[in-house]
Design an enzyme around this catalytic site. Structure first.
Site, short mmCIF file in Angstrom:
data_model
loop_
_atom_site.label_atom_id
_atom_site.label_comp_id
_atom_site.label_asym_id
_atom_site.label_seq_id
_atom_site.Cartn_x
_atom_site.Cartn_y
_atom_site.Cartn_z
N HIS A 1 1.61 4.42 -2.86
CA HIS A 1 1.74 5.88 -2.78
C HIS A 1 2.97 6.37 -3.55
CE1 HIS A 1 -1.59 6.63 -0.18
NE2 HIS A 1 -1.09 5.96 0.86
N HIS B 1 3.08 9.01 -6.66
CA HIS B 1 3.99 10.14 -6.72
C HIS B 1 4.74 10.16 -8.05
CE1 HIS B 1 7.59 12.45 -4.77
NE2 HIS B 1 6.83 13.24 -5.50
N HIS C 1 0.83 -1.20 0.00
CA HIS C 1 0.00 0.00 0.00
C HIS C 1 0.87 1.26 0.00
CE1 HIS C 1 -3.34 2.70 1.19
NE2 HIS C 1 -2.42 3.27 1.96
N GLU C 2 1.88 1.28 0.86
CA GLU C 2 2.77 2.44 0.90
C GLU C 2 3.56 2.57 -0.40
OE1 GLU C 2 2.28 4.56 3.08
OE2 GLU C 2 1.10 3.31 4.43
#
Length: 231
Positions: free
Chosen positions: A100, A104, A96-97
């Site tokens: 991100h 980006h 999940h991270e």
């Protein structure tokens, strides 16, 4: 009294439920090891590498569920159990991270908008908290109290907007994570139940936070409207 229960108590209970749900889902699935035995760090690295990301540092941070992606310093932070753990929960959170980080890289519009709001939201959050603590006293005992409450309502509206923008950012990161975990063979399809349970429960906490803030904002607006009618 009924309005207060609907706007304040119900969202508060929903928030408590969401927190219990995410901790229950995480504590359950952190006990289930993945068959591939990759660590969270390795999973995050694999997901980012598949997207052509090689300039993000992966670091371990203390605490539980303190995982986050820092786009300013290009740093992906994983909590202790998720950094070195091989559980379904650890892989889900780590991916999940990494989702991100992919947002980006590709310039995901909602993430960019969310980042531009961070400085303003930090200020607005402080103002809103001050008003919620001292606002009623100012409103009833000091001249200009209505103006004070109005400032608080505007600040809380900014917080609500930030939380609203956060929802698609978080849900999109989870969507990317789930797809990549399967596509890269990090977890098998029948293992995704534990990953889905963990990430879906985490997403619910963001919904609960927005509901709580909206309830408080509506309650504050009702107080302002009532005070204006009494003037």
């Amino acid at each position: 009294m009924l309005i207060w229960i609907i706007l304040i108590i119900v969202p508060m209970l929903f928030g408590l439920y969401a927190q219990m749900k995410v901790h229950s889902a995480y504590n359950k699935n952190v006990q289930i090891p993945s068959r591939g035995r990759l660590t969270g760090r390795e999973a995050a690295e694999a997901v980012m590498r598949s997207a052509g990301i090689n300039n993000v540092e992966i670091v371990e941070v203390p605490g539980q569920l303190t995982d986050h992606y820092d786009p300013v310093h290009r740093r992906l932070a994983l909590s202790e159990h998720n950094y070195s753990g091989t559980s379904l929960a650890a892989l889900g959170v780590a991916a999940h991270e990494a989702g991100h980080a992919i947002q980006h890289k590709v310039g995901y519009s909602m993430m960019k908008f969310r980042q531009t709001m961070v400085p303003m939201t930090q200020i607005a959050s402080g103002v809103a908290n001050f008003v919620l603590i001292f606002g009623m006293w100012f409103a009833f005992y000091m001249r200009g109290g209505l103006t004070f409450l109005t400032i608080g309502a505007v600040a809380l509206a900014v917080v609500c907007l930030f939380q609203l923008v956060t929802l698609p950012v978080e849900f999109d990161a989870s969507r990317r994570a789930k797809a990549q975990l399967v596509n890269l063979g990090i977890v098998d399809r029948d293992e995704m139940e534990g990953v889905n349970e963990t990430l879906d429960a985490a997403g619910l906490t963001y919904v609960a936070a927005l509901v709580a803030s909206l309830g408080t904002l509506l309650h504050l607006l009702l107080i302002i409207s009532g005070n204006r009618r009494n003037d």
